[in-house]
Design a protein around this motif. Structure first.
Motif, PDB file in Angstrom:
ATOM      1  N   SER A 105      -3.920   2.341  -4.937  1.00  0.00           N
ATOM      2  CA  SER A 105      -3.930   2.528  -3.514  1.00  0.00           C
ATOM      3  C   SER A 105      -4.142   3.775  -3.038  1.00  0.00           C
ATOM      4  CB  SER A 105      -2.264   1.928  -3.108  1.00  0.00           C
ATOM      5  OG  SER A 105      -2.415   1.763  -1.576  1.00  0.00           O
ATOM      6  N   GLY A 106      -3.604   4.149  -1.855  1.00  0.00           N
ATOM      7  CA  GLY A 106      -4.186   5.290  -1.344  1.00  0.00           C
ATOM      8  C   GLY A 106      -5.513   5.296  -0.455  1.00  0.00           C
ATOM      9  N   MET A 107      -6.048   6.430  -0.462  1.00  0.00           N
ATOM     10  CA  MET A 107      -7.107   6.695   0.324  1.00  0.00           C
ATOM     11  C   MET A 107      -8.380   6.386  -0.510  1.00  0.00           C
ATOM     12  SD  MET A 107      -5.118   7.186   2.814  1.00  0.00           S
ATOM     13  CE  MET A 107      -4.300   8.538   2.293  1.00  0.00           C
ATOM     14  N   PRO A 128      -8.076   2.215   6.798  1.00  0.00           N
ATOM     15  CA  PRO A 128      -8.248   3.741   6.538  1.00  0.00           C
ATOM     16  C   PRO A 128      -7.130   3.937   5.056  1.00  0.00           C
ATOM     17  CG  PRO A 128      -6.446   3.432   8.112  1.00  0.00           C
ATOM     18  CD  PRO A 128      -7.179   2.118   7.869  1.00  0.00           C
ATOM     19  N   ILE A 129      -6.480   3.102   4.904  1.00  0.00           N
ATOM     20  CA  ILE A 129      -5.834   3.082   3.323  1.00  0.00           C
ATOM     21  C   ILE A 129      -5.681   1.778   2.805  1.00  0.00           C
ATOM     22  CG2 ILE A 129      -3.382   2.490   4.476  1.00  0.00           C
ATOM     23  CD1 ILE A 129      -2.152   4.626   2.924  1.00  0.00           C
ATOM     24  N   MET A 130      -5.697   1.829   1.545  1.00  0.00           N
ATOM     25  CA  MET A 130      -6.185   0.840   0.837  1.00  0.00           C
ATOM     26  C   MET A 130      -5.128  -0.300   0.301  1.00  0.00           C
ATOM     27  SD  MET A 130      -8.789   2.170  -2.232  1.00  0.00           S
ATOM     28  CE  MET A 130      -7.945   3.778  -2.446  1.00  0.00           C
ATOM     29  N   ASN A 140      -7.760  -2.305   7.085  1.00  0.00           N
ATOM     30  CA  ASN A 140      -6.555  -2.676   6.626  1.00  0.00           C
ATOM     31  C   ASN A 140      -5.897  -3.381   7.613  1.00  0.00           C
ATOM     32  OD1 ASN A 140      -3.963  -3.079   5.551  1.00  0.00           O
ATOM     33  ND2 ASN A 140      -4.070  -0.955   4.237  1.00  0.00           N
ATOM     34  N   GLY A 176      -4.805  13.345  -5.597  1.00  0.00           N
ATOM     35  CA  GLY A 176      -5.333  13.880  -4.316  1.00  0.00           C
ATOM     36  C   GLY A 176      -5.330  12.463  -3.389  1.00  0.00           C
ATOM     37  N   ASN A 177      -6.487  11.922  -3.428  1.00  0.00           N
ATOM     38  CA  ASN A 177      -6.795  10.652  -2.241  1.00  0.00           C
ATOM     39  C   ASN A 177      -6.006   9.379  -2.895  1.00  0.00           C
ATOM     40  OD1 ASN A 177      -8.952  11.161  -3.874  1.00  0.00           O
ATOM     41  ND2 ASN A 177     -10.123   9.172  -2.906  1.00  0.00           N
ATOM     42  N   LEU A 204      -1.842  -2.207   8.225  1.00  0.00           N
ATOM     43  CA  LEU A 204      -1.562  -0.821   8.349  1.00  0.00           C
ATOM     44  C   LEU A 204      -0.178  -0.716   9.358  1.00  0.00           C
ATOM     45  CD1 LEU A 204      -2.893   1.780   8.138  1.00  0.00           C
ATOM     46  CD2 LEU A 204      -3.917   1.587  10.384  1.00  0.00           C
ATOM     47  N   TRP A 261       0.911  -1.220  -0.139  1.00  0.00           N
ATOM     48  CA  TRP A 261       0.059   0.051  -0.021  1.00  0.00           C
ATOM     49  C   TRP A 261       0.831   1.129  -0.036  1.00  0.00           C
ATOM     50  CZ3 TRP A 261       0.799   3.121   4.318  1.00  0.00           C
ATOM     51  CH2 TRP A 261       1.220   2.600   5.447  1.00  0.00           C
ATOM     52  N   ARG A 262       0.422   2.374  -0.517  1.00  0.00           N
ATOM     53  CA  ARG A 262       1.209   3.576  -0.489  1.00  0.00           C
ATOM     54  C   ARG A 262       0.206   4.726  -0.450  1.00  0.00           C
ATOM     55  NH1 ARG A 262       2.484   7.266  -4.210  1.00  0.00           N
ATOM     56  NH2 ARG A 262       4.702   6.978  -3.882  1.00  0.00           N
ATOM     57  N   HIS A 263       0.875   5.893  -0.001  1.00  0.00           N
ATOM     58  CA  HIS A 263       0.145   7.077  -0.184  1.00  0.00           C
ATOM     59  C   HIS A 263       1.398   8.319  -0.259  1.00  0.00           C
ATOM     60  CE1 HIS A 263      -2.822  10.305  -0.935  1.00  0.00           C
ATOM     61  NE2 HIS A 263      -2.410  11.117   0.226  1.00  0.00           N
ATOM     62  N   ALA A 264       1.069   9.065  -1.177  1.00  0.00           N
ATOM     63  CA  ALA A 264       1.828  10.422  -0.954  1.00  0.00           C
ATOM     64  C   ALA A 264       0.826  11.303  -1.057  1.00  0.00           C
ATOM     65  CB  ALA A 264       3.191  10.455  -2.307  1.00  0.00           C
ATOM     66  N   GLU A 265       1.138  12.429  -0.251  1.00  0.00           N
ATOM     67  CA  GLU A 265       0.270  13.536  -0.447  1.00  0.00           C
ATOM     68  C   GLU A 265       0.995  14.635  -0.994  1.00  0.00           C
ATOM     69  OE1 GLU A 265      -2.633  15.053   0.324  1.00  0.00           O
ATOM     70  OE2 GLU A 265      -2.515  13.364   1.877  1.00  0.00           O
ATOM     71  N   THR A 266      -0.106  15.346  -1.641  1.00  0.00           N
ATOM     72  CA  THR A 266       0.345  16.537  -2.596  1.00  0.00           C
ATOM     73  C   THR A 266       1.108  17.545  -1.811  1.00  0.00           C
ATOM     74  OG1 THR A 266      -0.477  17.967  -4.289  1.00  0.00           O
ATOM     75  CG2 THR A 266      -2.007  17.049  -2.691  1.00  0.00           C
ATOM     76  N   ASP A 308      -3.756   6.790  -5.063  1.00  0.00           N
ATOM     77  CA  ASP A 308      -2.483   6.646  -5.507  1.00  0.00           C
ATOM     78  C   ASP A 308      -2.934   5.671  -6.693  1.00  0.00           C
ATOM     79  OD1 ASP A 308      -2.199   7.718  -3.001  1.00  0.00           O
ATOM     80  OD2 ASP A 308      -0.173   7.259  -3.296  1.00  0.00           O
ATOM     81  N   SER A 318      -0.099  10.281  -7.284  1.00  0.00           N
ATOM     82  CA  SER A 318      -1.209  10.626  -6.021  1.00  0.00           C
ATOM     83  C   SER A 318      -2.227  11.623  -6.738  1.00  0.00           C
ATOM     84  CB  SER A 318      -0.441  10.810  -4.837  1.00  0.00           C
ATOM     85  OG  SER A 318       0.355  10.053  -4.618  1.00  0.00           O
ATOM     86  N   PHE A 375      -6.775  13.212   6.440  1.00  0.00           N
ATOM     87  CA  PHE A 375      -7.840  13.957   6.697  1.00  0.00           C
ATOM     88  C   PHE A 375      -9.027  13.275   5.812  1.00  0.00           C
ATOM     89  CE2 PHE A 375      -5.276  16.050   3.509  1.00  0.00           C
ATOM     90  CZ  PHE A 375      -5.832  16.042   2.345  1.00  0.00           C
ATOM     91  N   TYR A 376      -8.863  12.627   4.681  1.00  0.00           N
ATOM     92  CA  TYR A 376      -9.648  12.067   3.862  1.00  0.00           C
ATOM     93  C   TYR A 376     -10.719  11.230   4.581  1.00  0.00           C
ATOM     94  CZ  TYR A 376      -6.179  13.370   0.442  1.00  0.00           C
ATOM     95  OH  TYR A 376      -5.408  14.013  -0.534  1.00  0.00           O
TER      96      TYR A 376
END
Lengths: 703, 703
Positions: B455-457, B661-663, A681, B432-433, A684, A402-407, B435, B430, B210-211
């Protein structure tokens, strides 16, 4: 066991010894140091630890001893034991059993052919009692034994007509290599009421890849039990044997043409060793998973009691009681004499596990693999070893869990990424020409991926043509021209999985979550349409006979209606198809009736210990009277019951020149995926990779 | 550039600097020693080497200087340059160009918004000439710039009504985080003839995630060019903001809950280093492949001139002139005020490449990865660097390229297995929410796999419910309850690929090879049916508007009819779909019209330089008058022409609790696969792995 039987038994023993020798010679070089094999390698001292552990060397020998004095075999002139495997204890008992409890009574299920008739016996290994199971009146015969197949392959060579036609074709008899082909069932007088097999031959002149040199149009029909030729179909004399230039795929031979060095060595390395253990030889514990693993002569790999750890409660939660490849179906698309019958059901006819060969370390599996052996039995119950038939390894392909990068808009910096590491369980079965690579892949997010890769050789057809410009109409070739004088006949592959999912317990329901377009009312919304998910719980089996459709899509959930998440969703897993193919054959076509399990992609049946083999218990020459379709058509209730899900993975294969002389692997898969099974998830809290975790490596110094 | 413009320009420069700083801070720790970055890291001295190389720092600066004196911008009070990219030279010229030739004239294509109107300019970097391209009358606006998005996000905070409703909801204004949402196009008076955007806000109290804390029902409609609030939709006041307990997915925070150590470290190691080189910064050469690779602000990754080496002739043969993700479509399935418009076309609205963040080494890509930077331009043409936006790495997952083991029956022992090593090119955007992980995977057997991981939110919806037992009818939630007060709204994802395949040259044909059941005649065969492959060459575009069907299957070949194999098969590649989804929305629904490229899974159009963006060149607020559907409906001839294949990969997503909270990544792919392109298996001469090739590794010693 005296007289003729003893002699027969001696012959069998010798052939088995030869076979074992061949197998044994194949022992791969020792696996890497950090991969220890926990048990003794020779298995003579193996004892079962778990109710589902396969029969041991000692137990096979006991079965042999018990049956030696059994009246059925005492009074018969010829017999063979076509299948011997553990009779698994009742599910209820296995579920109650805990490590440390006394082992449940051990029983062996034995399928025997005695004077051409099938029998099933149940051998109690504790009491030495033998009981018959009623056979009912289903058609078909048991799996071929290696011994009878070996004997049959010698039959044509004693036949004058066969020798004549080979000579007439100018082929050296020493170059002829024949293969046993199950003949299907077509209600033809000559094939009824006897067990028959067809033998097709090839030339091995100048190449070990004899599959690319068929002696086209020559088929020998043999009575298996009488070991005699019934008929020789011989109508391909005008068709030359393909030259087979450069078809020998062996490294030793190809090296002479110049190796194709395309990339530097690459390897998966685990500086601290693998993260799994194999307890008592069969219980695999890795990451948040545990499951029982064994090799089975018919199914190949059997996964049992797969459980995943809940990250919140640390509880091991049940996902699947038992999963395995139940049957295969490989129909070729050519209605002519030498081809129409080629509609194989490899598991029930040949034994998918029996056809699995020892895996090549460093190539079939990466160096960090653990290998598991199989102990199977010869036709007289003598146990033999198949070393390294299953491998287990962790894999990291550079993928992302899983991943996320915030803008950067948001004025805070976040890049959080977790690597994806999976556990793979693999077997490779060479069912004659074709190689099936069967993978069960366990993921830390709770997903199980079942993947089948196809490689090996095509079953090709000889032709007079050596260029497409000679072909009057491509349509009548039954497949593309692949090389001079060779056609790649179009065919399908179907692999049906038995998936006894038990989601947090045995009482489950199957829910189709249908995705449907919904039109908005006038003035309701600027949108004209949106999609809704409509849940339909299957009441009976027919509600769960599913054909997939891109334009009428659904999710397919196996849920436990009595177990809910904190916010009230029923816990479940879904089966997620990927690329697949459906059988388009006429439902009344004999092969399609026999393999009627391909009539749908998904089925759900109530758990029934005797319904495990989707093409019938006796698939060989079966008429299709004992298939999943027949069982499912009973339309039994399946709501809130112990139920089994069946999924069929399909491939249409129109061959192409790249498949010649050996096919690059093509694969497909489907997933079993948690859906509201976890509260959230489940990975996490997984840490990312850090540099100091990774190994320090250098080139291997050549000796 | 003076007065107001200069001030505006200064403001832009400051915001860009801030943005760059944020991006730069993110620079990953240095890649492993053996992965060298061939070029200078700061790119100030970059020069183009290949006609397709992206604009350099120097060239962007030149564009800026040239446009500074252009009358269009001289006379305007506000303007922005929404897209600046290389105007690729004509294909014909690029195909003729060879390394060593003088570089083709360099041109920049510039999309500008001047006083609310779109313009396209072509800047000749050699002559400094600027020409307009005619815009035609298509609807829509260019990609949002980072600068205008940043400005827009400040607008609501200056609005009294907005401040009032936030206060009334008891939310601290300092916790409010807003996101810019493209509003689609619904022919509504307030949105017509102006460029609008919708802003939706969240609370960042107690979690960076915050998403998961939407301020539900509050949508601010803003005139983008006037930077003023047009309307505030505010009808979710009764819906609480979800608490967001433990939704912060950052390792630093999750570590406090206890790390989930599931497996020992595992790494792909290449003791002799990677096997590819990147020539002149953009030409990737690996194994039997070479291709030009660059980052593009709109498309993300662009692969050009992909060629594969023929093992027989050593010739580099053309497979694909250009391939990239042309557009995305992500419609949410909720027709209510705050949701109906959420039907994003991420590439054309936000820029798929612009949204790609620097990759996290060791986690987004394995340690053996090579990283490529992007130089993009701010809204005044000032170039800025996106470091490590693309990675390239070799991967070995333990898979098998081809294998065969011979059954011991045949009295000879063969087990030949070749490991499968691939090259992956990756970007992670990414938007926004969400990825999107975009992979292009090159295989030595000639196959190209295009894979998208999600992935991501989730974009979640606030609700009054905190348990399913409070929900009167699940159907009206528009998605499952995922957590207390949160619904995962059902949505789809579509990614359409532009695939300008040029199989051994530009003149190609598209052939549908339909697999059809054929019934045998009475007496012809014991079989009732078999399958035939019926080849149909598409004459015009409508012949190639393809909807996939499991029960009416086909192969889809791109062939070169004038180039045949030695035995006479036309050389080709096929597109092989895997798991996918089709749009089920009403074709007349405005979002479906705008994203009409999802009406089919496959399309083929004649090559046309101006038809690259499947949702239209100006996708933002477009009406659907410039889509692939519109072009294809012209039904132009496509036989034996330079043609482009389009494939759409789709996902239906019914969220589940595991996505919170994250996929965990879910992915799907399709393949481009040689079909009679090679004379035979092109990797027959590949050697197996030998132990002495593999590295010697030890644990990393902690400092």
């Amino acid at each position: 066991m005296e007289g003729r039987k003893l002699r027969r038994s001696l012959v069998l023993s010798i052939s088995i010894s030869l076979f074992l020798l061949l197998t044994w010679l194949h022992l791969p070089s020792s696996p890497e140091n950090f991969i220890k094999k926990p048990g003794p390698t020779h298995h003579e001292s193996d004892v079962p630890h778990h109710p589902l552990d396969p029969l041991t060397v000692h137990e096979f020998n006991k079965v042999r001893a018990i049956l030696a004095t059994h009246p059925l075999f005492e009074s018969s002139s010829t017999y063979s034991l076509n299948a011997i495997a553990l009779e698994e204890p009742d599910k209820e008992l296995v579920l109650k059993w805990k490590r440390g409890d006394p082992l449940l009574p051990r029983k062996a299920s034995v399928t025997a052919m005695v004077n051409g008739k099938s029998h099933i016996l149940l051998v109690d290994l504790n009491t030495s009692e033998v009981s018959y199971n009623e056979l009912g009146s289903t058609s078909g015969y048991p799996i071929l034994t290696i011994e009878e197949t070996a004997r049959i392959l010698e039959v044509p060579f004693k036949n004058v007509e066969f020798n004549g036609t080979i000579a007439q074709r100018g082929i050296n008899m020493g170059d002829v290599k024949c293969v046993p082909l199950s003949s299907g069932w077509y209600n033809m007088p000559i094939e009824n009421k006897r067990r028959v097999i067809k033998v097709q031959c090839f030339s091995m002149k100048d190449s070990v890849n004899f599959y690319m040199k068929p002696i086209e149009g020559l088929t020998v029909l043999i009575d298996m039990d009488r070991e005699e030729v019934l008929h020789i179909f011989d109508n391909g004399r005008g068709i030359p044997v393909a030259k087979g230039i450069d078809t020998d795929y062996r490294y030793s031979v190809q090296k002479l043409r110049g190796e194709l060095h395309l990339f530097n060595p690459i390897s998966m390395e685990q500086p601290k060793g693998p993260s799994f253990i194999v307890e008592d030889g069969h219980l695999v514990k890795w990451a948040n998973w545990e499951f029982h693993l064994k090799a089975d002569p018919r199914a190949g790999i059997i996964i049992s009691q797969a459980k995943v750890r809940d990250p919140d409660t640390s509880e091991m939660r049940s996902v699947m009681y038992k999963g395995f490849t139940s049957e295969l179906f490989v129909p070729y698309m050519d209605p002519t004499d030498a081809w129409y019958f080629k509609t194989y059901m490899d598991a029930g006819e040949y034994g998918f596990g029996l056809q699995a060969m020892p895996l090549d370390p460093l190539n079939d599996c990466p160096r960090n693999a653990y290998y598991m052996d199989a102990v199977f039995a010869a036709a007289d119950a003598t146990p033999y070893l198949r070393p390294n038939i299953i491998c287990v390894f962790e894999t990291y392909a550079g993928d992302i869990a899983w991943r996320h990068a915030e803008t950067p808009f948001n004025n805070f910096k976040v890049t959080e990424v977790r690597p994806k590491v999976n556990l793979v369980v693999r077997m490779a079965a060479s069912v004659g020409n074709y190689d099936y690579i069967v993978d069960w892949e366990f993921q830390t997010d709770g997903l199980i991926r079942s993947k089948v890769g196809l490689s090996g050789m095509l079953m090709v057809k000889g032709t007079i043509y050596d260029h497409m410009n000679q072909v009057p109409s491509e349509e009548y070739l039954y497949g593309p021209l692949l090389s001079e004088n060779l056609i790649g006949v179009i065919h399908d592959h179907y692999i049906i999985y038995y998936l006894d999912l038990d989601i947090d317990g045995t009482d489950n329901s199957f829910t189709k979550v249908n995705i449907k377009k919904h039109e908005t009312s006038p003035g309701e919304s600027p949108r004209k349409s949106y999609l809704k998910a409509i849940r339909n719980v299957a009441k009976t089996e027919k509600d769960a006979q599913i054909r997939l459709s891109l334009y009428d899509p659904s999710e397919f959930h196996m849920t436990n209606p009595s177990k809910k998440t904190k916010i009230g969703n029923p816990v479940g897993y879904k089966v997620v198809p990927s690329g697949t193919a459906a059988s388009l054959l006429d439902p009344e076509d004999p092969p399609q009736k026999r393999a009627a399990f391909t009539n749908n992609q998904i089925w759900v049946t109530p758990y029934n210990k005797s319904e495990e083999w989707a093409g019938g218990l006796f698939a060989y020459q079966s008429k299709g009277d004992d298939t999943l379709q027949v069982w499912s058509n009973r339309d039994r209730p399946i709501e809130k019951k112990d139920i089994v899900l069946w999924y069929t993975l399909g491939f249409h294969h129109i061959p192409c020149q790249e498949d010649y002389p050996i096919m690059p692997t093509v694969s497909s898969s489907f997933d079993l995926k948690p859906v509201n099974f976890f509260e959230r998830n489940p990975i996490l809290r997984l840490p990312p990779n850090f540099k100091h975790d990774l190994p320090l490596c250098s080139s291997h110094h050549l000796p």
